[in-house]
Design a protein around this motif. Structure first.
Motif, PDB file in Angstrom:
ATOM      1  N   LYS A  60       7.076  -5.098  15.029  1.00 36.68           N
ATOM      2  CA  LYS A  60       7.367  -4.263  13.856  1.00 36.68           C
ATOM      3  C   LYS A  60       6.153  -4.202  12.933  1.00 36.68           C
ATOM      4  O   LYS A  60       5.773  -3.134  12.459  1.00 36.68           O
ATOM      5  CB  LYS A  60       8.552  -4.833  13.067  1.00 36.68           C
ATOM      6  N   ILE A  61       5.567  -5.356  12.675  1.00 31.43           N
ATOM      7  CA  ILE A  61       4.423  -5.427  11.764  1.00 31.43           C
ATOM      8  C   ILE A  61       3.250  -4.636  12.339  1.00 31.43           C
ATOM      9  O   ILE A  61       2.589  -3.875  11.627  1.00 31.43           O
ATOM     10  CB  ILE A  61       4.027  -6.901  11.502  1.00 31.43           C
ATOM     11  N   GLU A  62       2.988  -4.798  13.617  1.00 26.51           N
ATOM     12  CA  GLU A  62       1.874  -4.082  14.243  1.00 26.51           C
ATOM     13  C   GLU A  62       2.103  -2.573  14.195  1.00 26.51           C
ATOM     14  O   GLU A  62       1.171  -1.803  13.965  1.00 26.51           O
ATOM     15  CB  GLU A  62       1.665  -4.549  15.681  1.00 26.51           C
ATOM     16  N   LYS A  63       3.341  -2.153  14.395  1.00 21.36           N
ATOM     17  CA  LYS A  63       3.657  -0.726  14.339  1.00 21.36           C
ATOM     18  C   LYS A  63       3.399  -0.178  12.939  1.00 21.36           C
ATOM     19  O   LYS A  63       2.802   0.894  12.782  1.00 21.36           O
ATOM     20  CB  LYS A  63       5.111  -0.485  14.748  1.00 21.36           C
ATOM     21  N   ARG A  70      -3.341   1.742   8.886  1.00 20.43           N
ATOM     22  CA  ARG A  70      -4.700   2.043   9.368  1.00 20.43           C
ATOM     23  C   ARG A  70      -5.148   3.465   9.031  1.00 20.43           C
ATOM     24  O   ARG A  70      -6.256   3.650   8.538  1.00 20.43           O
ATOM     25  CB  ARG A  70      -4.814   1.772  10.865  1.00 20.43           C
ATOM     26  N   PRO A  71      -4.314   4.481   9.281  1.00 17.68           N
ATOM     27  CA  PRO A  71      -4.767   5.836   8.929  1.00 17.68           C
ATOM     28  C   PRO A  71      -5.022   6.004   7.423  1.00 17.68           C
ATOM     29  O   PRO A  71      -5.984   6.650   7.019  1.00 17.68           O
ATOM     30  CB  PRO A  71      -3.606   6.738   9.374  1.00 17.68           C
ATOM     31  N   LEU A  72      -4.170   5.379   6.608  1.00 20.06           N
ATOM     32  CA  LEU A  72      -4.352   5.480   5.162  1.00 20.06           C
ATOM     33  C   LEU A  72      -5.626   4.780   4.713  1.00 20.06           C
ATOM     34  O   LEU A  72      -6.389   5.313   3.903  1.00 20.06           O
ATOM     35  CB  LEU A  72      -3.138   4.888   4.433  1.00 20.06           C
ATOM     36  N   LYS A  73      -5.852   3.601   5.257  1.00 19.74           N
ATOM     37  CA  LYS A  73      -7.056   2.848   4.874  1.00 19.74           C
ATOM     38  C   LYS A  73      -8.318   3.556   5.360  1.00 19.74           C
ATOM     39  O   LYS A  73      -9.335   3.547   4.675  1.00 19.74           O
ATOM     40  CB  LYS A  73      -6.970   1.415   5.380  1.00 19.74           C
ATOM     41  N   LYS A  74      -8.226   4.172   6.507  1.00 21.50           N
ATOM     42  CA  LYS A  74      -9.376   4.933   7.014  1.00 21.50           C
ATOM     43  C   LYS A  74      -9.692   6.087   6.064  1.00 21.50           C
ATOM     44  O   LYS A  74     -10.852   6.321   5.721  1.00 21.50           O
ATOM     45  CB  LYS A  74      -9.078   5.458   8.420  1.00 21.50           C
ATOM     46  N   GLU A  75      -8.653   6.768   5.644  1.00 23.13           N
ATOM     47  CA  GLU A  75      -8.846   7.883   4.712  1.00 23.13           C
ATOM     48  C   GLU A  75      -9.434   7.380   3.388  1.00 23.13           C
ATOM     49  O   GLU A  75     -10.329   8.006   2.815  1.00 23.13           O
ATOM     50  CB  GLU A  75      -7.514   8.590   4.463  1.00 23.13           C
ATOM     51  N   LYS A  92       2.396   5.532  -0.234  1.00 25.88           N
ATOM     52  CA  LYS A  92       2.604   5.203   1.180  1.00 25.88           C
ATOM     53  C   LYS A  92       2.207   3.764   1.482  1.00 25.88           C
ATOM     54  O   LYS A  92       2.869   3.089   2.283  1.00 25.88           O
ATOM     55  CB  LYS A  92       1.840   6.181   2.071  1.00 25.88           C
ATOM     56  N   LEU A  93       1.140   3.288   0.864  1.00 24.34           N
ATOM     57  CA  LEU A  93       0.727   1.890   1.046  1.00 24.34           C
ATOM     58  C   LEU A  93       1.814   0.944   0.552  1.00 24.34           C
ATOM     59  O   LEU A  93       2.153  -0.038   1.226  1.00 24.34           O
ATOM     60  CB  LEU A  93      -0.579   1.602   0.308  1.00 24.34           C
ATOM     61  N   LEU A  94       2.359   1.246  -0.605  1.00 28.06           N
ATOM     62  CA  LEU A  94       3.420   0.404  -1.163  1.00 28.06           C
ATOM     63  C   LEU A  94       4.668   0.431  -0.283  1.00 28.06           C
ATOM     64  O   LEU A  94       5.317  -0.603  -0.090  1.00 28.06           O
ATOM     65  CB  LEU A  94       3.747   0.835  -2.592  1.00 28.06           C
ATOM     66  N   GLU A  95       4.986   1.586   0.263  1.00 25.98           N
ATOM     67  CA  GLU A  95       6.130   1.685   1.177  1.00 25.98           C
ATOM     68  C   GLU A  95       5.910   0.821   2.419  1.00 25.98           C
ATOM     69  O   GLU A  95       6.821   0.118   2.871  1.00 25.98           O
ATOM     70  CB  GLU A  95       6.361   3.139   1.590  1.00 25.98           C
ATOM     71  N   ALA A  96       4.700   0.879   2.968  1.00 25.25           N
ATOM     72  CA  ALA A  96       4.388   0.085   4.162  1.00 25.25           C
ATOM     73  C   ALA A  96       4.443  -1.401   3.847  1.00 25.25           C
ATOM     74  O   ALA A  96       4.975  -2.192   4.634  1.00 25.25           O
ATOM     75  CB  ALA A  96       3.017   0.477   4.716  1.00 25.25           C
ATOM     76  N   GLU A  97       3.902  -1.789   2.700  1.00 20.11           N
ATOM     77  CA  GLU A  97       3.950  -3.198   2.291  1.00 20.11           C
ATOM     78  C   GLU A  97       5.395  -3.667   2.114  1.00 20.11           C
ATOM     79  O   GLU A  97       5.749  -4.780   2.484  1.00 20.11           O
ATOM     80  CB  GLU A  97       3.162  -3.415   0.998  1.00 20.11           C
ATOM     81  N   THR A  98       6.229  -2.791   1.562  1.00 23.98           N
ATOM     82  CA  THR A  98       7.649  -3.119   1.388  1.00 23.98           C
ATOM     83  C   THR A  98       8.325  -3.285   2.746  1.00 23.98           C
ATOM     84  O   THR A  98       9.117  -4.214   2.945  1.00 23.98           O
ATOM     85  CB  THR A  98       8.359  -2.031   0.553  1.00 23.98           C
TER      86      THR A  98
END
Length: 150
Positions: A60-63, A70-75, A92-98
């Motif tokens: 789950k974490i890797e997904k 990764r795409p967000l950080k690349k951008e 989106k970063l906050l959503e992923a962290e949540t």
């Protein structure tokens, strides 16, 4: 957990250059399983129940990291994003962290059913220790490569 993924990615990148990446990933995974099993002193019964839960958590974490972060950080690294886009990225970063936090809470709840709380706490310590070992090996690898060049 974030550090582990970063370490695995760094090690994998370095290892891909020197050797086949899949073999290295398999070796790291096997070493991690052995290390955590030993540090937690999992019985065979506990290990049989623990690893499917833990592996599902890691997947789950890797997904989340590969598809969302990764795409967000690349951008973000490319820079020159508008304030509006930066706000969208932050959301989106906050959503992923949540999502990752919720996965960790779910892991703890699921593990409570199969191992004692003390072993769940020790899991964090074991992960940190394993991550440090990987970092140390990566540094050794980098130093050896550097010495060969000189």
């Amino acid at each position: 957990m974030k550090r582990l993924i970063l370490i695995v990615l760094l090690l994998t990148s370095a290892a891909n250059f020197a050797q086949g990446g899949e073999k290295i990933q398999e070796r790291i995974k096997a070493q991690k399983v052995a290390f955590i099993t030993e540090k937690l002193e999992l019985t065979s019964e506990e290990a049989q129940q623990f690893w499917p839960i833990y592996n599902e958590f890691e997947a789950k974490i890797e997904k989340i990291k590969s598809e969302d972060l990764r795409p967000l950080k690349k951008e973000m690294r490319q820079g020159d994003v508008s304030d509006k886009r930066a706000g969208e990225i932050l959301e989106k970063l906050l959503e992923a962290e949540t999502e990752m936090h919720n996965a960790k809470l779910e892991l703890a709840e699921d593990l409570k059913k199969v191992i004692p709380a003390k072993k769940i706490i020790m899991l964090n310590v074991a992960e940190d220790q394993f991550n440090q070992k990987l970092l140390d090996k990566l540094k050794e690898f980098r130093d050896r490569r550097q010495n060969r060049r000189n």
